[in-house]
Design a protein around this motif. Structure first.
Motif, PDB file in Angstrom:
ATOM      1  N   ALA A 168      -6.311   2.362 -17.014  1.00  0.00           N
ATOM      2  CA  ALA A 168      -6.592   2.369 -15.582  1.00  0.00           C
ATOM      3  C   ALA A 168      -7.827   1.526 -15.258  1.00  0.00           C
ATOM      4  N   ALA A 169      -8.872   1.620 -16.086  1.00  0.00           N
ATOM      5  CA  ALA A 169     -10.077   0.834 -15.850  1.00  0.00           C
ATOM      6  C   ALA A 169      -9.776  -0.664 -15.942  1.00  0.00           C
ATOM      7  N   ALA A 170      -8.997  -1.048 -16.950  1.00  0.00           N
ATOM      8  CA  ALA A 170      -8.649  -2.471 -17.103  1.00  0.00           C
ATOM      9  C   ALA A 170      -7.845  -2.957 -15.909  1.00  0.00           C
ATOM     10  N   VAL A 171      -6.874  -2.140 -15.481  1.00  0.00           N
ATOM     11  CA  VAL A 171      -6.045  -2.511 -14.330  1.00  0.00           C
ATOM     12  C   VAL A 171      -6.922  -2.674 -13.087  1.00  0.00           C
ATOM     13  N   GLY A 217       0.819  -1.208   0.000  1.00  0.00           N
ATOM     14  CA  GLY A 217       0.000   0.000   0.000  1.00  0.00           C
ATOM     15  C   GLY A 217       0.846   1.248   0.000  1.00  0.00           C
ATOM     16  N   ALA A 218       1.975   1.228   0.725  1.00  0.00           N
ATOM     17  CA  ALA A 218       2.876   2.382   0.738  1.00  0.00           C
ATOM     18  C   ALA A 218       3.483   2.626  -0.640  1.00  0.00           C
ATOM     19  N   ILE A 219       3.790   1.549  -1.359  1.00  0.00           N
ATOM     20  CA  ILE A 219       4.346   1.696  -2.712  1.00  0.00           C
ATOM     21  C   ILE A 219       3.349   2.399  -3.619  1.00  0.00           C
ATOM     22  N   VAL A 220       2.077   2.047  -3.506  1.00  0.00           N
ATOM     23  CA  VAL A 220       1.056   2.722  -4.309  1.00  0.00           C
ATOM     24  C   VAL A 220       0.991   4.198  -3.942  1.00  0.00           C
ATOM     25  N   ALA A 221       1.093   4.509  -2.654  1.00  0.00           N
ATOM     26  CA  ALA A 221       1.053   5.916  -2.227  1.00  0.00           C
ATOM     27  C   ALA A 221       2.269   6.687  -2.736  1.00  0.00           C
ATOM     28  N   LEU A 222       3.442   6.071  -2.705  1.00  0.00           N
ATOM     29  CA  LEU A 222       4.653   6.749  -3.169  1.00  0.00           C
ATOM     30  C   LEU A 222       4.618   7.031  -4.670  1.00  0.00           C
ATOM     31  N   GLY A 223       3.899   6.209  -5.400  1.00  0.00           N
ATOM     32  CA  GLY A 223       3.806   6.434  -6.850  1.00  0.00           C
ATOM     33  C   GLY A 223       2.610   7.247  -7.257  1.00  0.00           C
ATOM     34  N   ALA A 224       2.082   8.028  -6.315  1.00  0.00           N
ATOM     35  CA  ALA A 224       0.842   8.752  -6.568  1.00  0.00           C
ATOM     36  C   ALA A 224       0.946   9.749  -7.716  1.00  0.00           C
ATOM     37  N   ARG A 225       2.143  10.199  -8.070  1.00  0.00           N
ATOM     38  CA  ARG A 225       2.296  11.144  -9.184  1.00  0.00           C
ATOM     39  C   ARG A 225       2.106  10.446 -10.532  1.00  0.00           C
ATOM     40  N   ALA A 226       2.402   9.161 -10.576  1.00  0.00           N
ATOM     41  CA  ALA A 226       2.381   8.462 -11.863  1.00  0.00           C
ATOM     42  C   ALA A 226       1.008   7.913 -12.217  1.00  0.00           C
ATOM     43  N   TRP A 227       0.260   7.433 -11.236  1.00  0.00           N
ATOM     44  CA  TRP A 227      -0.981   6.714 -11.552  1.00  0.00           C
ATOM     45  C   TRP A 227      -2.024   7.568 -12.256  1.00  0.00           C
ATOM     46  N   PRO A 228      -2.208   8.848 -11.903  1.00  0.00           N
ATOM     47  CA  PRO A 228      -3.235   9.642 -12.611  1.00  0.00           C
ATOM     48  C   PRO A 228      -2.930   9.833 -14.096  1.00  0.00           C
ATOM     49  N   ARG A 229      -1.684   9.591 -14.505  1.00  0.00           N
ATOM     50  CA  ARG A 229      -1.321   9.783 -15.912  1.00  0.00           C
ATOM     51  C   ARG A 229      -1.708   8.597 -16.789  1.00  0.00           C
ATOM     52  N   LEU A 230      -2.155   7.519 -16.191  1.00  0.00           N
ATOM     53  CA  LEU A 230      -2.554   6.361 -16.980  1.00  0.00           C
ATOM     54  C   LEU A 230      -3.755   6.705 -17.858  1.00  0.00           C
ATOM     55  N   LEU A 267      -3.779  -2.916  -7.252  1.00  0.00           N
ATOM     56  CA  LEU A 267      -4.196  -2.522  -8.601  1.00  0.00           C
ATOM     57  C   LEU A 267      -5.463  -1.665  -8.566  1.00  0.00           C
ATOM     58  N   VAL A 268      -6.410  -2.020  -7.712  1.00  0.00           N
ATOM     59  CA  VAL A 268      -7.621  -1.202  -7.600  1.00  0.00           C
ATOM     60  C   VAL A 268      -7.285   0.182  -7.066  1.00  0.00           C
ATOM     61  N   LEU A 269      -6.376   0.248  -6.100  1.00  0.00           N
ATOM     62  CA  LEU A 269      -6.000   1.531  -5.513  1.00  0.00           C
ATOM     63  C   LEU A 269      -5.308   2.441  -6.531  1.00  0.00           C
ATOM     64  N   LEU A 270      -4.374   1.886  -7.273  1.00  0.00           N
ATOM     65  CA  LEU A 270      -3.630   2.742  -8.200  1.00  0.00           C
ATOM     66  C   LEU A 270      -4.483   3.135  -9.399  1.00  0.00           C
ATOM     67  N   ALA A 271      -5.444   2.298  -9.775  1.00  0.00           N
ATOM     68  CA  ALA A 271      -6.348   2.680 -10.868  1.00  0.00           C
ATOM     69  C   ALA A 271      -7.177   3.889 -10.440  1.00  0.00           C
ATOM     70  N   GLY A 272      -7.750   3.796  -9.252  1.00  0.00           N
ATOM     71  CA  GLY A 272      -8.432   4.900  -8.606  1.00  0.00           C
ATOM     72  C   GLY A 272      -9.259   5.790  -9.504  1.00  0.00           C
ATOM     73  N   PRO A 273      -9.160   7.107  -9.260  1.00  0.00           N
ATOM     74  CA  PRO A 273      -9.954   8.050 -10.040  1.00  0.00           C
ATOM     75  C   PRO A 273      -9.603   8.050 -11.524  1.00  0.00           C
ATOM     76  N   ALA A 274      -8.380   7.659 -11.866  1.00  0.00           N
ATOM     77  CA  ALA A 274      -7.985   7.661 -13.279  1.00  0.00           C
ATOM     78  C   ALA A 274      -8.859   6.731 -14.103  1.00  0.00           C
ATOM     79  N   ALA A 275      -9.412   5.690 -13.471  1.00  0.00           N
ATOM     80  CA  ALA A 275     -10.257   4.741 -14.197  1.00  0.00           C
ATOM     81  C   ALA A 275     -11.630   5.304 -14.503  1.00  0.00           C
ATOM     82  N   GLY A 276     -12.024   6.339 -13.777  1.00  0.00           N
ATOM     83  CA  GLY A 276     -13.326   6.936 -14.017  1.00  0.00           C
ATOM     84  C   GLY A 276     -14.468   6.011 -13.635  1.00  0.00           C
TER      85      GLY A 276
END
Length: 767
Positions: free
Chosen positions: A257-260, A239-252, A295-304
């Motif tokens: 992101a939806a598939a992930v 979970g911490a790894i997903v938080a640390l990469g928070a700058r990258a995930w919204p760019r998917l 995977l669900v966490l990092l997809a997050g809002p980017a998946a819409g």
């Protein structure tokens, strides 16, 4: 003037800019995430239904792993956001927020569990539950559970109504350490972005990889790996790894992101369906639910709206997710009480019927909802009121004091339950009392009150036969399984006992030196010593705890007859060779037992006993044929080494905890009696088959000295016969001294003379 209103000096502005530059993370979105709330619902429903016995979700327990990843993500995100916005991490403020969020609701559940314990659980369990209350209130119960999982004395005990607090303990221990690590990195980096980034990622990945490797290795070695924090850190770190990469995930891209996200949700559901009790867990298998959650966490809002939130925002899931913490706290005590009321393992079903489990879950929703409405949510809202009315320092201090009071109140509650519990002797005290009770205080007691003709001579035997004495107490398998020669009336009331009823559970054999009995996790061969240390004849006792319980009688016999007696025993491990034990409810095969069996070969050669007595308990999951074959291979090994082997037939097994039953039925002891044949059918897996396959193997059978009639009485001669459901009390074994000698002596004598013992040998000689 508060710190928030203080003027922004040049030095403070520089420090704030440096911290923000070093962290390089965007502000944590304050928007509500319906996908996280929905995942909480899926996780808690999986755990609850699994606890209720719903077989469609054999991996429901993996819901806890979903919670771990979500917690690691949210806590790391909050800490990084605080460092980014404030230029520092306020540990006191962080701990205060966690205390307000978790501890009041946890205390309410502890109080409810204490009340249900007093109302529904037998008094014999109060002390144990009280200790669990203290450990749960102080968030170390996971280590208490880990210790208990490798303690052979607790294998047959009912699960604690506070067992589920182990996961909360893991999280609290994470909350104590992880913020300190991040603060240390932030201070050391001192505004250097690359230093902060490199250190943060290095330490996070190292903790993730190290914990995952340890989890894989430890899970294969030890049942306790399920509970301990080091084997679970990698889940929080994911979970911490997903938080640390928070700058990258919204760019998917949205479709990516939806598939992930959908793949992640599918992995979570898959873990609920394919992982079972027999799966080595956590280990590498934990990556299935935790990876899916990440995977669900990092997809997050980017998946819409096309992402997993399409399903997870369903209103019933959102309601359950909002109550997930309270539901988790309250559901298991109700399930544990239901198991007690259904007499699971105490003459009732072997596992909780699904109907009982589902009713328990439905009932638990009521206090969970009340706890949320009256405790959890109001306390959280009151925190915002304090923040508006007081300075940050004052609000933090008040909240920390609230958390401390909750912890102390929970601990005091546990102590109160322990004080209210009936007195119990320690293991050493009970062991010390045993010979005094039998030899001095109340003799004759126990089996001494039966008409055992130990002074009669042994009957004549044909050439090649081993002499045994046919007495009223029984002598062999055929006699034990045939018509009972004597009847002992079951007393109506408990009455006065040689060992007080409340202390019977602690009436265990005294094995010396300390820790010579090997626990579940051990593989070495410990040697327990008894009898005459200088004796010319050595009698060895090998097997599991059902073998070691005879040490109480053999020690006294050895001292009188000049025999050296040694016991080499291990928890839940028969003295077979090349036998893989399958243990019901365990994640993998019992590898420690196989290793111990291999090591036993060399230990026997080193001790070089004259006679070796084998015994073992029930291993129904492994099967009678496999166990008999493994024991037969051990007999062959002993014969090849010139040692005489004999089998000690296991005694009848009660379908319930005998002392606990007696505590509930002091005025109606017959309710705690059970059928002799049914007890034999569930004891000593493979013993009868081994006796049939090896007719030359001496079989020592004490069944009719333990259960003289068709019905086994829980009390014989003012002594409780069983200290749980399957182990004889040490006091009763000590009272069997003459009966045991009657059957063991001919085996030893036959070895000493090198030929069949002759008729007319009187067993009393040499005392």
């Amino acid at each position: 003037m508060t710190s928030a209103q203080a003027p922004l000096t040049r030095s403070r502005a520089r420090a704030l800019h440096a911290a923000r530059h070093a962290l390089r993370v965007p502000p944590v979105p304050r928007d509500f995430r319906a996908d996280i709330e929905g995942m909480r619902a899926v996780a808690v429903l999986g755990v609850m239904l699994w606890h209720a016995g719903v077989t469609l979700l054999p991996g429901g327990f993996t819901g806890v792993d979903v919670f771990f990843v979500v917690s690691g993500f949210l806590m790391t995100s909050l800490l990084l956001e605080e460092g980014r916005s404030r230029g520092r991490i306020d540990l006191a403020r962080f701990y205060a927020r966690r205390a307000r969020r978790l501890l009041p609701a946890a205390l309410a559940a502890l109080a409810g569990t204490a009340l249900m314990t007093v109302l529904f659980l037998p008094r014999a369990r109060w002390s144990e539950v009280g200790g669990d209350l203290v450990a749960s209130a102080t968030y170390v119960v996971n280590w208490r559970m880990a210790w208990r999982s490798v303690d052979y004395l607790d294998l047959e005990r009912a699960p604690s109504p506070l067992q589920h607090y182990w996961s909360l303990s893991v999280e609290e221990q994470f909350y104590l350490v992880w913020p300190v690590i991040l603060l240390g990195i932030l201070v050391y980096a001192a505004g250097r972005a690359r230093v902060f980034g490199a250190l943060t990622w290095t330490i996070t990945l190292a903790l993730f990889g190290g914990s995952l490797a340890l989890s894989w290795w430890w899970t294969l070695q030890e049942p306790a790996a399920y509970f301990v924090t080091p084997t679970r850190v990698h889940e929080l770190m994911l979970g911490a790894i997903v938080a640390l990469g928070a700058r990258a995930w919204p760019r998917l891209p949205r479709w990516v992101a939806a598939a992930v996200g959908w793949v992640g949700l599918a992995l979570i559901v898959l873990s609920l369906l394919v992982i079972t009790r027999e799966t080595p867990f956590p280990g590498l298998w934990a990556l299935l639910p935790t990876g899916g959650t990440a995977l669900v966490l990092l997809a997050g809002p980017a998946a819409g709206r096309g992402g997993p939130v399409l399903l997870l925002r369903w209103a019933p899931l959102q309601w359950v997710g909002r109550l997930s913490y309270s539901l988790y706290l309250w559901h298991w005590p109700f399930v544990a009480v239901a198991a007690e009321l259904a007499h699971v393992g105490r003459g009732g079903p072997s596992s909780l019927p699904v109907g009982w489990g589902l009713v328990a879950l439905l009932l638990s929703v009521v206090p969970a909802w009340l706890s949320f409405v009256l405790v959890e949510d109001p306390v959280r809202r009151h925190g915002r009121v304090l923040a508006a009315r007081l300075t940050p320092g004052q609000a933090t201090w008040r909240t920390l004091r609230l958390g401390l009071n909750c912890t102390l109140a929970g601990a005091v509650l546990g102590v109160a339950v322990m004080v209210a519990a009936p007195p119990s002797a320690t293991e050493s005290t009970a062991a010390w009392r045993t010979p005094e009770v039998v030899d001095e205080m109340r003799s004759p007691v126990g089996a001494d009150t039966l008409a055992v003709g130990v002074d009669e001579p042994a009957p004549a035997t044909a050439p090649g036969e081993l002499p045994t004495l046919a007495t009223s107490a029984g002598s062999g398998v055929s006699d034990a399984l045939g018509e009972p020669p004597a009847v002992v009336e079951v007393p109506q009331e408990v009455g006065e006992l040689a060992v007080p009823l409340e202390q019977v559970a602690d009436d265990i054999p005294a094995l010396e030196p300390q820790d010579c009995f090997v626990s579940l996790s051990g593989t070495r061969v410990g040697v327990c010593e008894g009898g005459d240390p200088d004796g010319a004849t050595t009698v060895a006792l090998i097997g599991d705890s059902h073998a070691s319980m005879w040490m109480t009688a053999l020690d006294a016999i050895g001292r009188d007859r000049g025999w050296k007696v040694v016991a080499m025993t291990k928890s839940s491990c028969p003295p077979a060779r090349d036998l893989t034990i399958e243990r019901t409810g365990q994640a993998s095969d019992y590898r420690q037992c196989s290793t111990w069996q291999d090591n036993l070969d060399e230990a026997l050669r080193e001790q070089d006993p004259d006679v070796v007595l084998l015994s073992s308990a029930s291993y129904g999951a492994t099967g009678a044929e496999k166990v008999a074959a493994g024991l037969g291979r051990r007999v062959d090994m002993l014969t090849e080494e010139g040692m005489r082997a004999a089998l000690v037939r296991d005694v009848p097994r009660a379908p319930f905890d005998v002392p606990a039953c007696l505590l509930e039925n002091r005025q109606d002891v017959p309710r705690c009696a059970f059928d002799r044949q049914e007890g034999l059918d569930t004891s000593g897996t493979g013993h009868e088959l081994l006796a049939e396959q090896r007719p030359e193997l001496p079989v020592l059978d004490f069944t009719t000295a333990v259960c003289p009639g068709r019905t086994c009485s829980p009390i014989v001669g003012e002594v409780v016969v069983w200290r749980d459901s399957n182990h004889l009390s040490a006091t009763y074994v000590r009272s069997l001294r003459d009966v045991v000698e009657e059957q063991v002596a001919p085996v030893v004598l036959a070895d000493q003379v090198g030929e069949t013992a002759r008729a007319g040998v009187e067993l009393g000689t040499g005392r």
